[in-house]
Design an enzyme around this catalytic site. Structure first.
Site, short mmCIF file in Angstrom:
data_model
loop_
_atom_site.label_atom_id
_atom_site.label_comp_id
_atom_site.label_asym_id
_atom_site.label_seq_id
_atom_site.Cartn_x
_atom_site.Cartn_y
_atom_site.Cartn_z
N HIS A 164 0.69 -1.08 -0.13
CA HIS A 164 -0.05 0.02 -0.13
C HIS A 164 1.05 1.38 -0.01
O HIS A 164 0.49 2.32 -0.54
CB HIS A 164 -0.84 0.09 1.22
CG HIS A 164 -2.10 -0.83 1.11
ND1 HIS A 164 -2.85 -1.33 2.22
CD2 HIS A 164 -2.99 -1.29 -0.06
CE1 HIS A 164 -3.91 -1.90 1.63
NE2 HIS A 164 -3.90 -1.89 0.35
N CYS A 481 -1.42 -3.89 -17.97
CA CYS A 481 -2.04 -3.09 -16.87
C CYS A 481 -1.32 -3.26 -15.51
O CYS A 481 -1.78 -2.78 -14.63
CB CYS A 481 -3.79 -3.65 -16.80
SG CYS A 481 -3.83 -5.39 -16.28
#
Length: 554
Positions: A164, A481
């Site tokens: 994160h 992606c």
């Protein structure tokens, strides 16, 4: 960066378990509310992360664990520490997405203990001048609200490229390198050159090197301020630049930064932390919000990417010894087909509704206007391994009204069998994060092997090239992606390998657009050859950097 709070001493409590738990409930509620407020201030992807942390602070299972420890005589501080540490260790053992949230749990624990002690929670230091922040690790709550006028770079000892911390740093356009051995040894006041593109930290730059870096920073700022144009190479070859998004709330910012569509719409936000799968209508409403922001463009949607590493009680929450290699992605959906059917149905309905509205609103114009008012919805399945998985997903998608169905290439076997896959799939999108992880057998969330988790590795690039050639032979699109698309020079290499679209965090669009415009297709192919013929990730990056510089001079 301030040190974390010391581990609480394992000493008996002098207060009753009831009184201690009352204090803890107040502290947990405060932490949850603070995280939610920080999320509102940060917005976008950061808000999703911080809301998930707030849910951790309110988790009744952790509260029950704390109560049990208090009953055994633990102090409030120690009970909180042990309960969160126990859950943290469990997540680390599970690996994958859940291991990614272990640091988030540590942060909630630290904030709760600080509240109990009446001291400030560890956080980012203040400074009157811009600086590069160096830390053992950085909590998402701190990363999300970094002062971009002061924090110009980030170096951490722990974390992987998809933690994160790393993801939020990229979303805020902060150059960051995670998993750096010896990061804590850097002393305050040291002049450091942080090159996130090349993954290097130079602690003794010369004056000439500093001048070169400052020039590059100024050039990057000019590129970011330039008018938005479609992604293209120097010879005019169009390379659409798309955005990776986790919810419709991020759409407006992506459009403002020049996204030409969406290359990865992650749908997990609808499912994670839920006790049951969302209804078709609930999903339709959320999908419509996203699609209306990109009318006239393409939106590539990934169906639910979950499984043992992202356990959902209604999908698969059985413990697996190695969840990264277990029942996840399309494998989990095949075993719970009703969830997949509902999602595909909702996507087909959402596309039909948005396009019907668009066509109606353009009815007073010509046919071209009506066509431009439509959105193209492409749907893809994650963790597809071979033709059997491809045939299953594509046939089911078409049965349920999805017009364009493809697969993600994250497993090396799909690259090897790409020619077979393109016989059925309408497109392939390469998820370089997992493809790198599985190719090099290096957990993408583990700091100790972060040096192996590098999409520049020739083995990974050769697999990309296999998919690119198969797509060219089949005259079908090949996208990327994964995070590799956000690396400007690597993006050029990917195009040279046959990739036709690139999707990334919106903050990277300007840098990638600018780098593509410096190279022709022939040059991109030359750079790709240099990369795949190298012997390591570092050698590939160096070879391409040298060749690109030579081409620029020539």
């Amino acid at each position: 960066m301030p040190e974390p709070l010391p581990e609480p001493a394992d000493e008996p409590s002098t207060a009753s378990p009831t009184d201690e738990f009352a204090r803890i409930e107040v502290a947990l509620a405060h932490v949850a509310a603070d995280l939610e407020e920080r999320g509102i201030l940060a917005g976008g992807e950061a808000q999703d992360v911080l809301n998930a942390q707030a849910l951790m602070a309110a988790d009744p299972t952790i509260a029950e664990d704390i109560q049990a420890r208090l009953s055994n005589g633990k102090s409030a501080d120690r009970a909180v520490f042990e309960a969160f540490a126990g859950f943290r260790d469990l997540l680390v053992q599970m690996g994958g997405y859940m291991a990614e949230r272990a640091t988030d749990l540590d942060d909630v624990s630290q904030r709760t203990i600080a509240r109990l002690r009446g001291v400030p929670a560890p956080g980012v230091p203040e400074s009157a001048t811009p600086f590069i922040l160096v830390a053992h690790d950085l909590a998402p709550a701190d990363t999300a609200l970094l002062d971009l006028e002061k924090v110009i770079g980030l170096i951490t000892r722990e974390g992987g490229p998809t933690s994160h911390t790393a993801i939020l740093a990229r979303s805020k356009s902060i150059p960051a390198i995670v998993g750096v051995a010896g990061a804590e040894d850097l002393a305050d006041g040291t002049i450091v050159v942080l090159d996130a593109a090349n993954g290097t930290v130079d602690t003794e730059p010369s004056e000439a090197e500093l001048a070169e870096v400052r020039g590059a920073i100024a050039e990057r700022a000019d590129a970011a301020a330039a008018p938005l144009t479609p992604g293209a190479l120097a010879d005019g070859t169009l390379i659409p630049l798309l955005a990776n998004l986790g919810s419709a709330d991020q759409a407006a910012e992506a459009v403002a930064l020049g996204a030409e569509g969406v290359g990865l719409f992650r749908t997990e936000f609808l499912f994670l932390d839920a006790t049951e799968a969302p209804s078709v209508e609930t999903q339709v409403a959320e999908y419509e919000r996203m699609l209306r922001a990109f009318v006239g463009k393409k939106v590539v949607v990934r169906v639910l990417d979950a499984g043992a590493d992202k356990p959902l009680s209604f999908l698969n929450d059985e413990k697996e010894e190695n969840p990264a290699l277990g029942l996840r992605g399309i494998r989990a959906l095949r075993s719970s087909e009703r969830i997949l059917r509902d999602q595909l149905t909702a996507l087909a309905i959402a596309e039909a509704r948005v396009n019907r509205y668009g066509s109606d609103s353009a009815a007073g114009g010509d046919a071209a206007a009506a066509r431009d008012a439509k959105v193209e919805v492409w749907v893809m399945a994650p963790m597809v391994a071979d033709l059997d998985d491809t045939e299953y997903f594509v046939s089911l998608a078409r049965e349920l009204g999805v017009r364009v169905a493809g697969v993600m290439a994250e497993v090396p076997s799909l690259a090897v069998l790409a020619d077979q896959v393109f016989d059925v799939a309408d497109f392939v999108s390469i998820g370089t994060n997992d493809l790198t992880q599985y190719t090099l057998a290096a957990d993408r969330l583990l700091g100790s092997v972060a040096h192996l988790q590098d999409p520049w590795h020739p083995a990974v690039l050769r697999l990309v090239g296999m998919i690119g050639r198969a797509g060219r032979d089949a005259a079908k699109p090949v996208g990327v992606c994964g995070e590799a698309a956000a690396d400007p020079l690597l993006a050029v290499v990917l195009v040279g390998l046959g990739v036709t679209t690139l999707s990334m965090t919106p903050a990277a669009l300007a840098d990638v657009r600018g780098e593509l415009a410096r190279h022709t297709l022939a040059e991109a192919q030359e750079l790709a050859r240099a990369a795949v013929n190298a012997t390591s990730a570092a050698a590939a990056r160096q070879a391409v950097t040298r060749l690109a510089a030579a081409n620029a001079v020539g």
